[in-house]
Design a protein around this motif. Structure first.
Motif, PDB file in Angstrom:
ATOM      1  N   LYS A 347     115.640 -90.937  84.729  1.00 13.14           N
ATOM      2  CA  LYS A 347     116.243 -90.023  85.694  1.00 13.14           C
ATOM      3  C   LYS A 347     117.013 -90.793  86.759  1.00 13.14           C
ATOM      4  O   LYS A 347     118.131 -90.410  87.150  1.00 13.14           O
ATOM      5  N   ALA A 348     116.438 -91.896  87.230  1.00 11.88           N
ATOM      6  CA  ALA A 348     117.102 -92.707  88.247  1.00 11.88           C
ATOM      7  C   ALA A 348     118.327 -93.431  87.698  1.00 11.88           C
ATOM      8  O   ALA A 348     119.306 -93.650  88.411  1.00 11.88           O
ATOM      9  N   LYS A 349     118.287 -93.763  86.423  1.00  7.67           N
ATOM     10  CA  LYS A 349     119.333 -94.584  85.804  1.00  7.67           C
ATOM     11  C   LYS A 349     120.542 -93.788  85.333  1.00  7.67           C
ATOM     12  O   LYS A 349     121.688 -94.245  85.466  1.00  7.67           O
ATOM     13  N   HIS A 350     120.311 -92.609  84.782  1.00  8.28           N
ATOM     14  CA  HIS A 350     121.372 -91.911  84.045  1.00  8.28           C
ATOM     15  C   HIS A 350     121.971 -90.756  84.845  1.00  8.28           C
ATOM     16  O   HIS A 350     121.252 -89.819  85.229  1.00  8.28           O
ATOM     17  N   PRO A 351     123.292 -90.744  85.035  1.00  8.11           N
ATOM     18  CA  PRO A 351     123.955 -89.630  85.718  1.00  8.11           C
ATOM     19  C   PRO A 351     123.769 -88.288  85.007  1.00  8.11           C
ATOM     20  O   PRO A 351     123.838 -87.235  85.643  1.00  8.11           O
ATOM     21  N   SER A 352     123.533 -88.329  83.717  1.00  7.87           N
ATOM     22  CA  SER A 352     123.400 -87.088  82.943  1.00  7.87           C
ATOM     23  C   SER A 352     122.026 -86.446  83.065  1.00  7.87           C
ATOM     24  O   SER A 352     121.843 -85.302  82.637  1.00  7.87           O
ATOM     25  N   VAL A 353     121.064 -87.159  83.625  1.00  2.00           N
ATOM     26  CA  VAL A 353     119.701 -86.631  83.720  1.00  2.00           C
ATOM     27  C   VAL A 353     119.497 -86.017  85.101  1.00  2.00           C
ATOM     28  O   VAL A 353     119.404 -86.720  86.111  1.00  2.00           O
ATOM     29  N   GLY A 354     119.447 -84.689  85.144  1.00  2.00           N
ATOM     30  CA  GLY A 354     119.247 -84.008  86.411  1.00  2.00           C
ATOM     31  C   GLY A 354     117.795 -83.979  86.825  1.00  2.00           C
ATOM     32  O   GLY A 354     117.463 -84.134  88.003  1.00  2.00           O
ATOM     33  N   LYS A 427     113.020 -96.257  74.169  1.00  2.00           N
ATOM     34  CA  LYS A 427     114.223 -97.098  74.241  1.00  2.00           C
ATOM     35  C   LYS A 427     115.378 -96.433  73.495  1.00  2.00           C
ATOM     36  O   LYS A 427     116.542 -96.531  73.915  1.00  2.00           O
ATOM     37  N   LYS A 428     115.068 -95.748  72.416  1.00  2.00           N
ATOM     38  CA  LYS A 428     116.098 -95.033  71.662  1.00  2.00           C
ATOM     39  C   LYS A 428     116.680 -93.892  72.482  1.00  2.00           C
ATOM     40  O   LYS A 428     117.898 -93.669  72.509  1.00  2.00           O
ATOM     41  N   LEU A 429     115.803 -93.157  73.164  1.00  2.34           N
ATOM     42  CA  LEU A 429     116.261 -92.074  74.029  1.00  2.34           C
ATOM     43  C   LEU A 429     117.125 -92.633  75.154  1.00  2.34           C
ATOM     44  O   LEU A 429     118.182 -92.065  75.484  1.00  2.34           O
ATOM     45  N   ASP A 430     116.713 -93.743  75.727  1.00  2.00           N
ATOM     46  CA  ASP A 430     117.475 -94.392  76.783  1.00  2.00           C
ATOM     47  C   ASP A 430     118.877 -94.766  76.302  1.00  2.00           C
ATOM     48  O   ASP A 430     119.881 -94.542  77.000  1.00  2.00           O
ATOM     49  N   ASP A 431     118.965 -95.303  75.093  1.00  2.00           N
ATOM     50  CA  ASP A 431     120.263 -95.676  74.519  1.00  2.00           C
ATOM     51  C   ASP A 431     121.164 -94.457  74.347  1.00  2.00           C
ATOM     52  O   ASP A 431     122.366 -94.492  74.659  1.00  2.00           O
ATOM     53  N   VAL A 432     120.606 -93.379  73.862  1.00  2.00           N
ATOM     54  CA  VAL A 432     121.402 -92.168  73.639  1.00  2.00           C
ATOM     55  C   VAL A 432     121.856 -91.571  74.967  1.00  2.00           C
ATOM     56  O   VAL A 432     122.993 -91.098  75.089  1.00  2.00           O
TER      57      VAL A 432
END
Length: 442
Positions: A347-354, A427-432
């Motif tokens: 959540k902290a890393k990805h702009p797409s995760v609200g 890790k796979k989810l993080d990559d996607v």
């Protein structure tokens, strides 16, 4: 049959749930073990949704298989009015796991007919006709359960059955009000619910149905005090509180049943899925002692040919025993802590995760176009560009198998998953999600 023969035969003769049929390409599964399954080409996939959030103990559990085989050797079926040992044992075990106000169990085939029979029991017991359930809810797709359901899967059933009333989830992330605390949110949502009860005539309401934690519609966890507040409203107006534990039951949330996280005692509890972990279909309705005693002298107008099927109950007894003997709750709470920490990092890393929401090994990743505006990645009830399907496709390419609903990716692995396995898969989810950030936000 070869994998390709299975696939082509299915496409020719089988209608698949919730799908446009033309471009389906099902994976033909040759074998499965633990949290993994393999296709006929030897590719290994990780089940990160416990199939339909039902295979809590994963594939190939020997204790369950052996119990089913032993019941087959004794007999496969005897009608609901006869005494079957597995039926008796499972009913006793379930009531012993419930709060002290619960009395008896009526067995069904799955979650949908559990909820339908719960509606009937609440109406018979109270003599009232109206039933409240929430907009972001899924209680099944048969006619009665589909009318309980609030989300778009109810639309093909409309116009529906009179007496089914919808109210709003305590969905704080999507609420335009900036609450100072969870307690403030709870106060607001309970006041609106009571207001709606008054508008509908509280004396005509038989039951309030709640997924204890809203499931496929976003893993929406009730704020502090909300469920006790609903319990208090039910007590005030003589309404039955029904907790749908089809997904949240059987250790999924870190307690044997989800409502046990919130210090409440429901009048009725519906369950399915994890009671047999998918090995054989089974569901049920647990009712309070007061309701059970009512039907001592009043006709229980509920009946199913396969109520308490001996094979299913044998599987259920083995499942419940395994939950306890293997300390599944201990694993859920240990690994669930890691799941929550990893999701917060995403959540902290990805702009797409609200937002991310999690309890035990039940979690959701909510995708947005902008953290600031919270605009969903896809509109409610629509996905005109197939974005969520593309995201699931990217995960499937990495053999991370789950599903989406609306703008949410569900993460609910089998409860036997280890910390190492979970970390590897996330890790796979993080990559996607990195690809979503780059290509889908624009």
């Amino acid at each position: 049959m070869t994998g390709e023969e299975i696939r082509s035969t299915l496409k020719k003769y089988n209608l698949q749930s919730w799908s446009k049929q033309k471009n389906l390409n099902p994976i033909s599964v040759e074998k499965a073990e633990g949290i993994y399954f393999w296709d006929y080409d030897g590719n290994r996939y990780t089940d990160m949704s416990s199939q339909l959030v039902n295979m809590n103990l994963g594939f190939g559990n020997k204790a369950i298989g052996d119990a089913i085989k032993a019941q087959v050797d004794q007999y496969c079926f005897i009608g609901p009015s006869y005494g079957a040992e597995s039926r008796a044992k499972l009913a006793k075990k379930i009531i012993e796991l419930m709060p002290d106000n619960m009395g008896k169990v009526f067995f069904t085939n799955a979650g949908a007919d559990a909820n339908e029979n719960a509606v009937k029991m609440a109406r018979m017991f109270t003599g009232r006709n109206k039933v409240f359930s929430r907009y972001r809810s899924y209680h099944g797709s048969s006619f009665g359960a589909g009318n309980l359901t609030g989300e778009p899967r109810r639309f093909p059933l409309e116009p529906g059955v009179p007496g089914f009333i919808k109210f709003f989830d305590p969905y704080i992330y999507r609420e335009p009000i900036d609450f100072k605390s969870e307690e403030d949110a709870t106060k607001y949502y309970l006041a609106k619910l009571e207001e709606q009860l008054q508008y509908e005539g509280a004396g005509s309401v038989a039951a309030i149905f709640l997924e204890t934690v809203t499931g496929s519609n976003g893993v929406i966890i009730p704020p502090k005090g909300y469920l006790p507040g609903v319990r208090a409203l039910c007590d005030k107006y003589g309404i039955m509180m029904v907790c749908d534990e089809v997904m949240t039951g059987w250790c999924r949330t870190g307690k044997m049943f989800g409502f046990m996280n919130f210090d409440v005692k429901p009048d009725i509890v519906t369950f399915a899925k994890g009671v047999t972990c998918g090995y054989i279909p089974l569901g049920g309705v647990a009712v309070s002692k007061a309701i059970a005693e009512y039907f001592d002298d009043n006709l229980l107008s509920c009946g199913l040919t396969y109520s308490g099927h001996p094979l299913a109950c044998a599987a259920g007894v083995a499942c419940v025993n395994y939950f306890e003997e293997a300390d599944i709750l201990g694993n859920v709470n240990k690994v669930g802590k890691v799941l929550g920490e990893k999701l917060e990092e995403m959540k902290a890393k990805h702009p797409s995760v609200g937002d991310v929401r999690y309890i035990g090994l039940f979690s959701a990743v909510e995708l947005v176009k902008s953290k600031a505006t919270k605009e969903p990645l896809v509109p409610y009830g629509k996905d005109p560009e197939g974005l969520m399907g593309k995201i699931i496709g990217l995960l499937a390419e990495r053999k991370f198998m789950t599903y989406t609903h609306e703008n949410v990716v569900l993460v609910a692995p089998p409860l036997i998953i280890t910390e190492e396995q979970l970390t590897q898969e996330l890790k796979k989810l993080d990559d996607v999600l990195s690809i979503v950030d780059e290509k889908f936000l624009g």
